[in-house]
Design a protein around this motif. Structure first.
Motif, mmCIF file in Angstrom:
data_model
loop_
_atom_site.group_PDB
_atom_site.id
_atom_site.type_symbol
_atom_site.label_atom_id
_atom_site.label_comp_id
_atom_site.label_asym_id
_atom_site.label_seq_id
_atom_site.Cartn_x
_atom_site.Cartn_y
_atom_site.Cartn_z
ATOM 1 N N SER A 121 0.809 -1.216 0.000
ATOM 2 C CA SER A 121 0.000 0.000 0.000
ATOM 3 C C SER A 121 0.844 1.268 0.000
ATOM 4 O O SER A 121 0.310 2.374 -0.154
ATOM 5 C CB SER A 121 -0.932 0.018 1.226
ATOM 6 N N PHE A 122 2.167 1.131 0.170
ATOM 7 C CA PHE A 122 3.037 2.309 0.220
ATOM 8 C C PHE A 122 3.424 2.750 -1.189
ATOM 9 O O PHE A 122 3.940 1.962 -1.976
ATOM 10 C CB PHE A 122 4.296 2.009 1.037
ATOM 11 N N HIS A 123 3.164 4.010 -1.483
ATOM 12 C CA HIS A 123 3.484 4.574 -2.791
ATOM 13 C C HIS A 123 4.899 5.152 -2.727
ATOM 14 O O HIS A 123 5.116 6.263 -2.259
ATOM 15 C CB HIS A 123 2.473 5.671 -3.123
ATOM 16 N N ALA A 124 5.891 4.403 -3.202
ATOM 17 C CA ALA A 124 7.294 4.792 -3.046
ATOM 18 C C ALA A 124 7.731 5.845 -4.057
ATOM 19 O O ALA A 124 8.489 6.761 -3.720
ATOM 20 C CB ALA A 124 8.186 3.549 -3.164
ATOM 21 N N LEU A 125 7.302 5.711 -5.302
ATOM 22 C CA LEU A 125 7.659 6.667 -6.361
ATOM 23 C C LEU A 125 6.399 7.031 -7.128
ATOM 24 O O LEU A 125 5.593 6.145 -7.455
ATOM 25 C CB LEU A 125 8.688 6.064 -7.321
ATOM 26 N N LYS A 126 6.245 8.311 -7.438
ATOM 27 C CA LYS A 126 5.021 8.774 -8.084
ATOM 28 C C LYS A 126 5.321 9.530 -9.373
ATOM 29 O O LYS A 126 6.001 10.559 -9.374
ATOM 30 C CB LYS A 126 4.226 9.675 -7.141
ATOM 31 N N ASN A 127 4.832 8.982 -10.476
ATOM 32 C CA ASN A 127 4.839 9.669 -11.777
ATOM 33 C C ASN A 127 6.205 10.242 -12.141
ATOM 34 O O ASN A 127 6.324 11.414 -12.516
ATOM 35 C CB ASN A 127 3.784 10.786 -11.801
ATOM 36 N N VAL A 128 7.239 9.420 -12.057
ATOM 37 C CA VAL A 128 8.588 9.859 -12.396
ATOM 38 C C VAL A 128 8.803 9.715 -13.896
ATOM 39 O O VAL A 128 8.715 8.615 -14.445
ATOM 40 C CB VAL A 128 9.646 9.044 -11.625
ATOM 41 N N SER A 129 9.101 10.829 -14.552
ATOM 42 C CA SER A 129 9.379 10.831 -15.993
ATOM 43 C C SER A 129 10.727 11.506 -16.219
ATOM 44 O O SER A 129 10.904 12.680 -15.858
ATOM 45 C CB SER A 129 8.283 11.566 -16.766
ATOM 46 N N MET A 130 11.666 10.790 -16.804
ATOM 47 C CA MET A 130 12.996 11.356 -17.030
ATOM 48 C C MET A 130 13.745 10.529 -18.068
ATOM 49 O O MET A 130 13.447 9.355 -18.286
ATOM 50 C CB MET A 130 13.799 11.400 -15.726
#
Length: 282
Positions: free
Chosen positions: A39-48
């Motif tokens: 349930s832990f959101h570690a990374l969110k919407n990373v674009s690179m």
């Protein structure tokens, strides 16, 4: 020459540094990358885009997802129960998380060096030859690979007469370079380095940093570091990540800023970036 020129201009504020670099080509690309551990959101919407044959530093406070991002690139997170990746992660245009992706081949192409040297309980020779052996390289090639790999990390002259000695008997700095040599033995495209100097003394750290600059002539290197001076010294690009977009336990690792290192440190676009690199929090 490229890396010496880049480094020689690092301390100046001259933006023309970019013109001394070859045209950047994306090696690794993420689009809308999300990572959950249960349930832990570690990374969110990373674009690179991470560029080929450059050194990219990932910086940010402890617990913000820097190491998790590294582990996405070679699917080390697959080993963690409940880990789930969504979005796109590609290397040379190939989908890392495609169902047909060969994870063993991926981890050969994308080597990893950890915070503490994880030298195997075996000889120096065996530590390096184990990768080629497991990937089916003929035994008569192992000697050449061991020598080549040790030369690449400037250890050959130090260890050529002690290849049968235990790798765990080396100094800590030598052990870390041995781990890098082991990664190089299978001829990767990308090298991930997770706080690889944090346990080392200043002299050993300097040797590893010098090695990074040499290796970046051939490999794409991505490092995680808490050392802002190190990021400035060695990296071409820097990405700043911190927990955001929520309250308390709902916060997730978010990419706030990504730019050529000299630009990010001399002219940060976000206040959080400025506050972090100037030591206001960390």
């Amino acid at each position: 020459m490229k890396r010496f020129l880049r480094f020689s201009l690092k301390s100046s504020c001259c933006s023309t540094i970019i013109f001394n670099m070859p045209e950047a080509v994306a090696k690794i690309s993420t689009v809308g990358l999300n990572l959950h551990y249960g349930s832990f959101h570690a990374l969110k919407n990373v674009s690179m885009d991470i560029y080929a044959r450059q050194i990219t530093a990932i910086i940010g406070p402890s617990g913000c997802g820097k190491s998790s991002l590294l582990r996405v690139f070679n699917r080390m997170n697959d080993l963690i129960p409940g880990a789930k990746v969504t979005g796109s992660v590609t290397i040379d245009g190939s989908d890392v998380y495609d169902k047909t992706s060969d994870v063993t081949e991926l981890r050969k192409r994308v080597g990893m060096v950890f915070q503490k040297p994880n030298v195997f309980p075996a000889s120096v020779y065996e530590n390096i030859s184990i990768g080629p052996k497991n990937h089916g390289v003929a035994k008569n090639e192992w000697d050449k690979i061991v020598e080549r790999s040790l030369r690449q990390v400037a250890l050959w002259d130090e260890l050529k007469d002690g290849l049968k000695k235990p790798g765990q008997g080396l100094s800590l700095g030598q052990q870390q370079r041995l781990c890098i040599a082991r990664a190089l033995a299978v001829e990767p495209d990308v090298i991930l380095m997770d706080e690889s100097c944090s346990a080392l003394d200043p002299e050993s750290t300097m040797k590893i940093e010098d090695l990074m600059n040499v290796l970046a002539e051939l490999y794409t290197i991505v490092i995680v570091t808490h050392n802002m001076e190190q990021a400035l010294r060695v990296s071409d690009y820097a990405a700043f990540i911190m927990l955001a977009d929520g309250d308390g336990e709902n916060k997730a690792g978010t990419l706030f800023e990504y730019a050529p290192t000299i630009d990010l440190f001399s002219n940060p676009k976000h206040k959080y970036t400025e506050d972090y690199i100037t030591g206001r929090f960390g």
